[in-house]
Write an enzyme that holds these catalytic residues in place. Structure first.
Site, short mmCIF file in Angstrom:
data_model
loop_
_atom_site.label_atom_id
_atom_site.label_comp_id
_atom_site.label_asym_id
_atom_site.label_seq_id
_atom_site.Cartn_x
_atom_site.Cartn_y
_atom_site.Cartn_z
N ASP A 208 0.83 -1.21 0.00
CA ASP A 208 0.00 0.00 0.00
C ASP A 208 0.87 1.26 0.00
OD1 ASP A 208 -2.26 -1.54 0.00
OD2 ASP A 208 -2.72 -1.24 2.13
N ASP A 234 -2.88 -2.66 -8.83
CA ASP A 234 -1.62 -1.94 -9.07
C ASP A 234 -1.58 -1.34 -10.46
OD1 ASP A 234 -1.52 -4.44 -10.30
OD2 ASP A 234 0.65 -4.58 -10.12
N ARG A 254 10.22 9.84 -19.26
CA ARG A 254 10.92 10.64 -18.25
C ARG A 254 10.51 10.21 -16.84
NH1 ARG A 254 8.97 14.96 -15.88
NH2 ARG A 254 7.45 15.40 -17.53
#
Length: 310
Positions: A208, A234, A254
């Site tokens: 978490d 996720d 990036r």
């Protein structure tokens, strides 16, 4: 708005057919009943447009003010005053808070005009103050409650990102804007690599915390106007307005290269006829291909900068 106009028209119609006193403005009631009924039908059958709602609100405001000024009884004045509260509460539900506050101010001014010209109100200032204060407080309280409820309904409680329900609405909105302006919109699907290993080895609390940290990391790295959503488990989604695939890939790489955890991504550009499911399917295929190329294939729980994640 349609219901409010219809209710106002019905009350005016009752006043025209069965006037409370001989001095009741039956002609005015009849005219306003017809206008209100017509506007109710237009709003009901016409797609919601801001200018139309504002126009109908203005007509409703003028009608309520005219009825207050022409009312022959105190009851008629009071019913007109309640109409302003309805309009203010409607604005709090439909419009952003600054607009709702502007409605409350305009309603308070119109309310004062109705009291000032009423032939049956003797303590106009006191009555106006009670209703005006009630109106302003009601609008502010309702707007605050709705803002909180909307936030709870559209925000992931763990990470603070927008949730899946908010994503559905955002994609539909951005598609409409993109079709109108011709600007591209990109969707990025993000999936953590080996996230199950974190939960198995360090516990769900650590998993978490990783999600919380990554969500904060991505929010800090995206631009104003870009939005982060937790799609489930996720998996996260970035929605990038006015951004083509090439620019989206530059931004995401990036973020990817500077991240301290391993994750894979897939990018797709929304197009005419798209919806959330089709866009997610395309992005998922590209994200899976990204995983197969070995990008970032180290445990997601690694908390050190990763080099050469590709």
């Amino acid at each position: 708005m349609a219901l409010m106009l219809a209710l106002g028209a019905a009350l005016c119609l009752v006043g025209a057919i069965r006037p409370a006193t001989p001095d009741t403005p039956r002609v005015l009631d009849g005219i306003l009943a017809g206008v209100g009924g017509a506007l109710a039908l237009i709003v009901w059958w016409t797609p919601a447009r801001a200018w139309l709602l504002h126009l109908c609100s203005a007509v409703y405001l003028v009608a309520a003010t005219a009825l207050m000024a022409a009312a022959a009884t105190g009851e008629g004045v009071a019913s007109g005053g309640v109409s302003f509260v309805w309009l203010g509460m409607y604005a709090a539900v439909v419009h952003p808070r600054p607009v709702a506050r502007a409605y409350a101010i305009v309603c308070a001014v119109a309310l004062w005009v109705g009291f000032a010209f009423s032939p049956v109100v003797r303590s106009g200032w006191a009555s106006w103050l009670v209703i005006a204060v009630t109106l302003v407080i009601a609008v502010e309280v309702l707007a605050t409650l709705l803002t909180r409820l909307t936030g709870m309904a559209t925000t992931d409680q763990l990470t603070g990102a927008h949730n899946r329900a908010a994503l559905q609405s955002a994609v539909e909105s951005e598609l409409i804007t993109a079709i109108r302006t011709g600007d591209p919109v990109s969707l990025v699907l993000i999936d953590l690599d080996d996230f199950k290993c974190v939960n198995d080895s360090a516990g769900h609390g650590a998993g978490d915390q990783l999600l919380v940290d990554l969500a904060a990391e991505w929010r800090a790295g995206i631009r104003r106007g870009d939005r982060l959503f937790r799609y489930g488990g996720d998996e996260f989604v970035l929605l990038l307005p006015r951004t083509g695939v090439t620019a989206a890939e530059e931004l995401v790489r990036r973020l990817h290269d500077s991240s301290r955890a391993a994750w894979s991504f897939g990018i797709t550009q929304l197009g005419t006829g798209d919806h959330l499911a089709t866009a997610i399917d395309r992005a998922d295929q590209r994200m899976y291909a990204h995983k197969l190329r070995g990008a970032g294939m180290v445990p997601a729980g690694v908390r050190e900068p990763l080099a050469g994640k590709g």
